[in-house]
Design a protein around this motif. Structure first.
Motif, short mmCIF file in Angstrom:
data_model
loop_
_atom_site.label_atom_id
_atom_site.label_comp_id
_atom_site.label_asym_id
_atom_site.label_seq_id
_atom_site.Cartn_x
_atom_site.Cartn_y
_atom_site.Cartn_z
N PRO A 29 0.81 -1.23 0.00
CA PRO A 29 0.00 0.00 0.00
C PRO A 29 0.84 1.27 0.00
N MET A 30 2.04 1.16 0.60
CA MET A 30 2.91 2.34 0.61
C MET A 30 3.38 2.69 -0.80
N LEU A 31 3.49 1.69 -1.64
CA LEU A 31 3.87 1.97 -3.03
C LEU A 31 2.67 2.43 -3.85
N ILE A 32 1.49 1.92 -3.49
CA ILE A 32 0.31 2.28 -4.29
C ILE A 32 -0.20 3.68 -3.95
N LEU A 33 -0.27 3.96 -2.66
CA LEU A 33 -0.88 5.23 -2.25
C LEU A 33 -0.36 6.46 -3.00
N PRO A 34 0.96 6.61 -3.17
CA PRO A 34 1.43 7.82 -3.86
C PRO A 34 0.92 7.95 -5.30
N TYR A 35 1.02 6.90 -6.07
CA TYR A 35 0.58 7.08 -7.46
C TYR A 35 -0.93 7.09 -7.57
N TYR A 36 -1.59 6.40 -6.63
CA TYR A 36 -3.05 6.45 -6.57
C TYR A 36 -3.50 7.90 -6.36
N SER A 37 -2.74 8.60 -5.53
CA SER A 37 -3.08 10.00 -5.24
C SER A 37 -2.84 10.90 -6.43
N VAL A 38 -1.87 10.54 -7.25
CA VAL A 38 -1.64 11.32 -8.47
C VAL A 38 -2.88 11.23 -9.36
N ILE A 39 -3.41 10.02 -9.48
CA ILE A 39 -4.59 9.84 -10.32
C ILE A 39 -5.81 10.48 -9.64
N GLY A 40 -5.87 10.34 -8.32
CA GLY A 40 -6.93 11.01 -7.57
C GLY A 40 -6.89 12.51 -7.85
N GLY A 41 -5.69 13.05 -7.97
CA GLY A 41 -5.53 14.47 -8.31
C GLY A 41 -6.10 14.78 -9.68
N TRP A 42 -5.88 13.89 -10.63
CA TRP A 42 -6.45 14.11 -11.97
C TRP A 42 -7.98 14.17 -11.88
N VAL A 43 -8.54 13.28 -11.04
CA VAL A 43 -10.00 13.27 -10.90
C VAL A 43 -10.49 14.60 -10.32
N MET A 44 -9.73 15.11 -9.34
CA MET A 44 -10.11 16.41 -8.76
C MET A 44 -10.06 17.49 -9.82
N LYS A 45 -9.01 17.46 -10.60
CA LYS A 45 -8.85 18.46 -11.66
C LYS A 45 -10.07 18.44 -12.59
N TYR A 46 -10.51 17.23 -12.95
CA TYR A 46 -11.66 17.12 -13.85
C TYR A 46 -12.96 17.54 -13.17
N SER A 47 -13.10 17.23 -11.88
CA SER A 47 -14.30 17.64 -11.16
C SER A 47 -14.40 19.16 -11.18
N VAL A 48 -13.29 19.80 -10.83
CA VAL A 48 -13.30 21.26 -10.77
C VAL A 48 -13.46 21.83 -12.18
N GLY A 49 -12.80 21.22 -13.15
CA GLY A 49 -12.91 21.67 -14.53
C GLY A 49 -14.36 21.69 -15.01
N PHE A 50 -15.07 20.63 -14.69
CA PHE A 50 -16.48 20.57 -15.10
C PHE A 50 -17.30 21.60 -14.32
N ALA A 51 -16.93 21.77 -13.04
CA ALA A 51 -17.70 22.71 -12.21
C ALA A 51 -17.57 24.13 -12.75
N ILE A 52 -16.38 24.50 -13.20
CA ILE A 52 -16.19 25.89 -13.65
C ILE A 52 -16.41 26.05 -15.15
N GLY A 53 -16.95 25.00 -15.77
CA GLY A 53 -17.34 25.15 -17.16
C GLY A 53 -16.23 24.99 -18.18
N HIS A 54 -15.20 24.23 -17.81
CA HIS A 54 -14.14 23.93 -18.80
C HIS A 54 -14.42 22.63 -19.55
N ASP A 55 -15.65 22.15 -19.42
CA ASP A 55 -15.94 20.82 -19.96
C ASP A 55 -15.74 20.73 -21.47
N LYS A 56 -16.07 21.78 -22.18
CA LYS A 56 -15.91 21.75 -23.65
C LYS A 56 -14.44 21.59 -24.01
N GLN A 57 -13.64 22.43 -23.37
CA GLN A 57 -12.20 22.40 -23.59
C GLN A 57 -11.62 21.01 -23.32
#
Ligand code: PHE
Length: 461
Positions: free
Chosen positions: A95-123
């Motif tokens: 889990p110590m090896l997984i958690l860091p890269y899992y969080s990188v992908i989790g970060g991508w998900v956050m980026k997309y959540s916020v992107g859709f929230a602020i209307g960057h969805d088309k882009q």
């Protein structure tokens, strides 16, 4: 600091918490892209077969070990047999090896959540937005993904530190059913509205044996097996930890079935949502199907873009995925923190801080591995791919193998069977004993050897 071992309240508490750990990016991000890359239907078939035999067997063994010993993996293996104490360490490192890269992908998900929230969805739906984003091309910079990564892992740490995961689990009890409904809706929508979707659905559901070579088959099994460990949170002590919190009056067999059904069901639906759509977007050209890790981020925004109100559906979708990812990352961090606390008699906050520091050190290369550090490869893989490979294809099989040997030949299957039978009959006991003795060890070794040989370039898949 005093460690009091908490326990789950009732049956459903256990199942939901374990399912919360199991259902995550593995189901929604990783499964569809593997199914897509490994020939759709064939991968699906192999995965489901492995899940009901192999996945079931290993999960039941882990939960029973946990409940029997009442300890987290480090202590549990040592208590069961001194010579197997090393497995506890392995199970902690994973889990110590997984958690860091899992969080990188989790970060991508956050980026997309916020992107859709602020209307960057088309882009986000245009061209190669995602790959440009992670490789810092054009208007993108390499700093932003690091920011999202820090936010995700930081949030996980704060939740684990405050011990408020109970609250998060409550939220996810509501979120999970919504996620399932949404996935079904998106899948149905894209299948109904897209021209040629039927072909895509066929690609996903029907195994195609044409042109199947033994190496291809092996490669598909290897990938399906790695995915199984990952998705069900097996072979890394998580289910042992959960089992140790489980009350004696809850049925292990039933719970295992429920977790398995939930986990495989969501993966199946996520595949149905993504794979046919990708198939259509690529004009059914299998050569172009190989989009790898970016699949979810690449294709779904395009699907949302074609829907009326797609921005909002997309927003809800990414927020749900974020929650699913968060409950999984919490369980990853919680396991490591629990072990460090037990082992070094440390306070929760200190243990959290240590895990956070390691996560930052290991996660940064993964966050940069597709941009400014993309030249650096290990065994031909970027950092994220490398961490994924080492944990899923090397260390997890070793841990799973050792667990099987311990249960099958040292403790004997009856040790697990007895624990399971504390709550009535163990219906699939025959299959359990057979798989853990004869099928699982042979399979795991075959997988381990072939994936390592492949990584070293000795054989080519
Ligand atoms: N099973 C989780 C998923 O599918 C990932 C995970 C792995 C979570 C290991 C915890 C431990 O996303």
């Amino acid at each position: 600091m005093q460690n009091t071992r908490s326990s789950f309240t009732g049956k459903i508490g256990f199942v939901l918490a374990a399912a919360g750990s199991a259902v995550g990016l593995g189901n929604i991000w990783r499964f569809p892209y593997l199914a897509n890359n490994y020939g759709g239907g064939l991968f699906l078939l192999i995965y489901v077969l492995l899940s009901v035999t192999f996945g079931f067997t290993l999960m039941i063994a882990e939960i029973a070990i946990g409940r029997k010993t009442g300890l987290s993996p480090l202590g549990a293996f040592k208590k069961l047999n001194k010579r197997f104490a090393f497995v506890g360490y392995l199970a902690t490192i994973i889990p110590m090896l997984i958690l860091p890269y899992y969080s990188v992908i989790g970060g991508w998900v956050m980026k997309y959540s916020v992107g859709f929230a602020i209307g960057h969805d088309k882009q986000m739906a245009i061209g190669d937005y995602f790959s440009d984003y992670i490789s810092a091309k054009g208007a993108h910079n390499f700093i932003e993904p690091i920011g999202w990564f820090l936010l995700f892992v930081g949030l996980t740490a704060v939740i684990v530190m405050l011990g408020v995961q109970k609250g998060i689990e409550k939220v996810s009890k509501v979120m999970m059913p919504v996620l399932v409904l949404l996935i079904i809706f998106i899948a149905a929508y894209s299948i109904v509205t897209m021209d040629g979707a039927a072909q895509g659905v066929k690609y996903y559901l029907l195994p195609n044996f044409k042109g199947l070579t033994p190496t291809k088959l092996l490669m598909t099994i290897v990938a399906a097996m790695g995915q199984l460990f990952y998705s069900m949170s097996l072979a890394m002590g998580i289910m042992i930890t959960f089992g140790s919190y489980m009350k004696k009056d809850v049925s292990i067999e039933k719970s295992t079935h429920q977790i398995e059904f939930f986990d495989t069901g969501i993966a199946f639906l996520a595949g149905l949502m993504i794979v046919p759509a990708v198939f259509v977007f690529n004009g059914g050209d299998p050569e172009k199907m190989n989009k790898g890790a970016g699949l979810m981020f690449d294709t779904l925004p395009k699907v949302f873009d074609t829907m009326p109100g797609g921005r909002w559906i997309g927003l809800i979708f990414f927020v749900m995925v974020f929650f699913a990812a968060l409950t999984s990352s919490i369980s990853l961090m919680e396991t490591i923190v629990a072990v460090i606390q037990d082992k070094f008699k440390m306070g929760r906050k200190t243990a959290c801080a240590i895990v956070l520091a390691i996560s930052l050190a290991l996660g940064l290369p993964s966050a940069l591995g597709s941009s400014i550090w993309s030249q650096i490869t290990i065994l031909g893989k970027d950092f994220l791919g490398f961490f994924d490979f080492v944990s899923n294809s090397v260390l997890m099989p070793i841990t799973a193998f050792a667990t099987c040997i311990l249960v099958a030949f040292v403790l004997k299957p009856k040790s697990v069977i007895e624990e399971v039978q504390l709550n009535g009959k163990f219906k699939q006991k025959g299959m359990f004993s057979f798989v853990i003795r004869y099928v699982a060890p042979v399979f795991i070794i075959a997988i381990l050897v072939s994936s390592v040989l492949e990584a070293l370039g000795v054989i080519e898949f």
